[in-house]
Enzyme design. Structure first.
Site, PDB file in Angstrom:
ATOM      1  N   GLY A   3      -9.072  58.589  60.559  1.00 19.31           N
ATOM      2  CA  GLY A   3      -8.306  59.211  59.475  1.00 19.31           C
ATOM      3  C   GLY A   3      -9.027  58.916  58.164  1.00 19.31           C
ATOM      4  O   GLY A   3     -10.227  58.646  58.156  1.00 19.31           O
ATOM      5  N   ARG A   4      -8.270  58.929  57.062  1.00 23.85           N
ATOM      6  CA  ARG A   4      -8.881  58.676  55.748  1.00 23.85           C
ATOM      7  C   ARG A   4      -9.628  57.352  55.708  1.00 23.85           C
ATOM      8  O   ARG A   4     -10.759  57.280  55.249  1.00 23.85           O
ATOM      9  CB  ARG A   4      -7.796  58.611  54.669  1.00 23.85           C
ATOM     10  CG  ARG A   4      -7.185  59.914  54.301  1.00 23.85           C
ATOM     11  CD  ARG A   4      -6.240  59.680  53.119  1.00 23.85           C
ATOM     12  NE  ARG A   4      -5.385  60.825  52.921  1.00 23.85           N
ATOM     13  CZ  ARG A   4      -4.270  61.032  53.616  1.00 23.85           C
ATOM     14  NH1 ARG A   4      -3.871  60.165  54.519  1.00 23.85           N
ATOM     15  NH2 ARG A   4      -3.545  62.111  53.402  1.00 23.85           N
ATOM     16  N   ILE A   5      -8.952  56.281  56.184  1.00 18.95           N
ATOM     17  CA  ILE A   5      -9.554  54.947  56.053  1.00 18.95           C
ATOM     18  C   ILE A   5     -10.720  54.792  57.039  1.00 18.95           C
ATOM     19  O   ILE A   5     -11.770  54.248  56.691  1.00 18.95           O
ATOM     20  CB  ILE A   5      -8.485  53.838  56.215  1.00 18.95           C
ATOM     21  CG1 ILE A   5      -7.409  53.997  55.115  1.00 18.95           C
ATOM     22  CG2 ILE A   5      -9.123  52.447  56.142  1.00 18.95           C
ATOM     23  CD1 ILE A   5      -6.212  53.071  55.244  1.00 18.95           C
ATOM     24  N   ARG A  21      -7.565  60.611  68.404  1.00 19.57           N
ATOM     25  CA  ARG A  21      -6.842  61.573  69.255  1.00 19.57           C
ATOM     26  C   ARG A  21      -7.542  62.915  69.222  1.00 19.57           C
ATOM     27  O   ARG A  21      -7.674  63.597  70.220  1.00 19.57           O
ATOM     28  CB  ARG A  21      -5.396  61.728  68.761  1.00 19.57           C
ATOM     29  CG  ARG A  21      -4.442  60.759  69.420  1.00 19.57           C
ATOM     30  CD  ARG A  21      -3.082  60.936  68.874  1.00 19.57           C
ATOM     31  NE  ARG A  21      -3.144  60.994  67.395  1.00 19.57           N
ATOM     32  CZ  ARG A  21      -2.135  61.307  66.611  1.00 19.57           C
ATOM     33  NH1 ARG A  21      -0.973  61.608  67.120  1.00 19.57           N
ATOM     34  NH2 ARG A  21      -2.270  61.309  65.304  1.00 19.57           N
ATOM     35  N   THR A  74      -7.917  45.942  60.281  1.00 16.41           N
ATOM     36  CA  THR A  74      -7.308  46.021  58.945  1.00 16.41           C
ATOM     37  C   THR A  74      -6.110  46.973  58.977  1.00 16.41           C
ATOM     38  O   THR A  74      -5.619  47.372  57.930  1.00 16.41           O
ATOM     39  CB  THR A  74      -8.328  46.558  57.915  1.00 16.41           C
ATOM     40  OG1 THR A  74      -8.832  47.803  58.388  1.00 16.41           O
ATOM     41  CG2 THR A  74      -9.479  45.593  57.696  1.00 16.41           C
ATOM     42  N   ARG A 115      -2.852  47.400  61.695  1.00 16.23           N
ATOM     43  CA  ARG A 115      -1.607  46.675  61.927  1.00 16.23           C
ATOM     44  C   ARG A 115      -1.821  45.692  63.069  1.00 16.23           C
ATOM     45  O   ARG A 115      -2.521  45.999  64.041  1.00 16.23           O
ATOM     46  CB  ARG A 115      -0.457  47.634  62.285  1.00 16.23           C
ATOM     47  CG  ARG A 115       0.159  48.363  61.090  1.00 16.23           C
ATOM     48  CD  ARG A 115       0.892  47.410  60.139  1.00 16.23           C
ATOM     49  NE  ARG A 115       1.520  48.098  59.041  1.00 16.23           N
ATOM     50  CZ  ARG A 115       0.982  48.258  57.827  1.00 16.23           C
ATOM     51  NH1 ARG A 115      -0.220  47.767  57.558  1.00 16.23           N
ATOM     52  NH2 ARG A 115       1.652  48.887  56.877  1.00 16.23           N
ATOM     53  N   GLU A 130       3.270  38.916  61.759  1.00 14.20           N
ATOM     54  CA  GLU A 130       3.038  38.601  60.358  1.00 14.20           C
ATOM     55  C   GLU A 130       4.309  38.107  59.667  1.00 14.20           C
ATOM     56  O   GLU A 130       5.368  38.694  59.899  1.00 14.20           O
ATOM     57  CB  GLU A 130       2.560  39.895  59.673  1.00 14.20           C
ATOM     58  CG  GLU A 130       1.618  39.656  58.555  1.00 14.20           C
ATOM     59  CD  GLU A 130       0.902  40.941  58.145  1.00 14.20           C
ATOM     60  OE1 GLU A 130       0.190  41.548  58.967  1.00 14.20           O
ATOM     61  OE2 GLU A 130       1.085  41.307  56.994  1.00 14.20           O
ATOM     62  N   HIS A 190      -3.486  39.817  54.715  1.00 15.07           N
ATOM     63  CA  HIS A 190      -3.084  41.216  54.486  1.00 15.07           C
ATOM     64  C   HIS A 190      -3.431  41.662  53.052  1.00 15.07           C
ATOM     65  O   HIS A 190      -2.560  41.974  52.246  1.00 15.07           O
ATOM     66  CB  HIS A 190      -1.586  41.415  54.765  1.00 15.07           C
ATOM     67  CG  HIS A 190      -1.228  42.848  55.068  1.00 15.07           C
ATOM     68  ND1 HIS A 190      -0.211  43.208  55.933  1.00 15.07           N
ATOM     69  CD2 HIS A 190      -1.745  44.028  54.610  1.00 15.07           C
ATOM     70  CE1 HIS A 190      -0.132  44.530  55.991  1.00 15.07           C
ATOM     71  NE2 HIS A 190      -1.049  45.054  55.189  1.00 15.07           N
ATOM     72  N   GLY A 200      -5.590  44.237  52.377  1.00 12.48           N
ATOM     73  CA  GLY A 200      -6.212  45.567  52.407  1.00 12.48           C
ATOM     74  C   GLY A 200      -5.998  46.405  51.160  1.00 12.48           C
ATOM     75  O   GLY A 200      -6.932  47.016  50.644  1.00 12.48           O
TER      76      GLY A 200
END
Ligand code: DGY
Length: 322
Positions: free
Chosen positions: A157-159, A179, A239, A241, A270, A288, A290
Site C-alpha cells: 500500500g502507501r507505506i 493481495r 512497523t 501491527r 502493546e 511505536h 512510526g
C-alpha cells in the site's frame, strides 16, 4: 449553529487541540490518562463525535453503549483495527481514519529499523556506553550491507511503496507480496517482483518488512511455520501491527538461531513486549514511533478535523472506512 460535542480520548499536539476547541465543543484529555472501558462508555453516551487513538479499544461493547447522538468516530491514526467498524456501521456510526499523512514517517522508521539492525547500531551504542569500546578493530561488529539484497515487502500500500522507494535508493532489490498486484508502471519504476505466494517468497528474502494492516486474515501471518520458511540469515521488520507476528514464535525462532534478527515498532500485546525479545543483541525494539514526526502528527490532526468538518457540513466524509 450549535457546535457538536467532540470527545478526544488522548492529548493531541497543541495546534490540533487549539483548532478542535475553536471549531467544536471539544472535550480534551489534558491529563492524557488513557480512558478505561467505563469512561469510554460514558463518553460515547454523550459525544456526537469520538476521537480515539490506537491506545483505545472501541469494541462492540463500547459501540453498544453509544447514545443515538454518536454519529462519527474520527480516529487519530491510519490503522483502525482497535475499532469495531462493522458494529459501528450497524449502528449508523461512521468511522474515519488518517491515511496518507504518516506514510513518510512510517517508512522512515522502517528504514531506521533495517539500518539499526543490520549495522548493529543499538548493540554498538550499548557496548560503548558499557565501556566496551577500546578502539577500532578490523574484525569487529560486522553486518550485512544492503546493496543487492532482496527485500520482501508484505503489503504494497502507501507505506509499503514508500519503503520500496527508500530501499531501492539503498540498492536493495524489491520483492513484494500483496493481495493484488500493483500497477505495471509502479512495478517497473521500482523494478519490483510480485509474489502471489508468500510462502514461496520468504525463503528467498534477506530482509522482510511487514507493512500490511491488521485484519482477521493477517493475524499471526508470521506463525512459527512461516518464520521457519525464512532464511537463517534474514531479518524481520514490523512497523504495521504487532498481532501480525506470533510474538512467542518469533522469540523462539530467534532463540533457536532460525533468524538473524528482528526490528519491531509494534507489539502483539502493546504496550507489553514479549519478555524473551528484550535484551537481545539481535533485536531492535522501538516504542511505536512510526508516526511520531511533527509533520505526521499535525497531518493526522488536520485529517481528523477535515472529517469532523465534513460531518458538520453534511458532506461526504473524506476518509470513511466503514
Ligand atoms: C497509525 O496511525 O496507525 C499509527 O500506528 C498510530 O496509531
Amino acid at each position: 449553529m450549535k457546535k457538536p460535542l467532540v470527545i478526544v480520548t488522548r492529548r493531541l499536539p497543541d495546534q490540533v487541540e487549539a483548532r478542535l476547541k475553536d471549531q467544536f465543543d471539544a472535550r480534551l484529555n489534558a491529563a492524557d490518562v488513557p480512558m478505561d472501558a467505563a469512561t469510554m462508555k460514558a463518553a460515547v453516551a454523550t459525544a456526537e463525535v469520538l476521537v480515539p487513538t490506537v491506545t483505545d479499544k472501541v469494541g462492540a461493547d463500547i459501540i453498544a453503549a453509544a447514545g443515538p447522538q454518536l454519529k462519527l468516530i474520527a480516529n487519530f491514526g491510519v490503522g483502525y483495527n482497535h475499532i469495531d467498524a462493522k458494529a459501528a456501521a450497524a449502528r449508523g456510526i461512521a468511522v474515519t481514519n488518517t491515511p496518507g499523512v504518516l506514510t513518510d514517517a512510517s517508512a522512515d522508521i522502517g528504514m531506521t529499523l533495517i539500518l539499526a539492525l543490520t549495522r548493529r547500531a543499538v548493540e554498538g551504542m550499548k557496548l560503548l556506553e558499557a565501556g566496551g569500546f577500546t578502539g577500532w578493530c578490523p574484525t569487529w561488529m560486522m553486518g550485512p550491507g544492503l546493496r543487492g539484497r532482496p527485500l520482501g515487502i508484505i503489503g504494497m500500500g502507501r507505506i509499503g511503496e514508500a519503503m520500496a522507494r527508500r530501499s531501492k535508493a539503498f540498492g536493495m532489490v524489491i520483492h513484494y507480496h500483496n493481495r493484488k498486484r500493483v500497477a505495471a508502471e509502479i512495478e517497473r519504476e521500482l523494478e519490483a517482483t510480485y509474489w502471489p505466494d508468500l510462502d514461496a517468497m520468504l525463503p528467498e528474502m534477506d530482509i522482510v518488512s511487514i507493512n500490511t494492516p491488521s485484519t482477521p486474515e493477517t493475524r499471526h501471518l508470521f506463525s512459527a511455520e512461516r518464520l521457519a520458511r525464512m532464511k537463517k540469515t534474514s531479518y524481520l521488520i514490523n512497523t504495521a501491527r504487532g498481532d501480525i507476528i506470533d510474538e512467542a514464535a518469533l522469540a523462539a525462532a530467534l532463540e533457536n538461531g532460525a533468524l538473524a534478527g528482528a526490528g519491531l515498532d509494534v507489539y502483539e500485546h502493546e504496550p507489553k513486549v514479549h519478555p524473551k525479545l528484550i535484551g537481545r543483541r539481535d533485536v531492535v525494539l522501538l516504542p511505536h514511533l512510526g508516526s511520531s514526526t511533527y509533520e505526521a502528527r499535525h497531518g493526522m490532526g488536520a485529517k481528523v478535523i477535515a472529517n469532523i468538518e465534513a460531518f458538520v457540513a453534511g458532506t461526504a466524509l473524506p476518509d470513511r472506512v466503514n
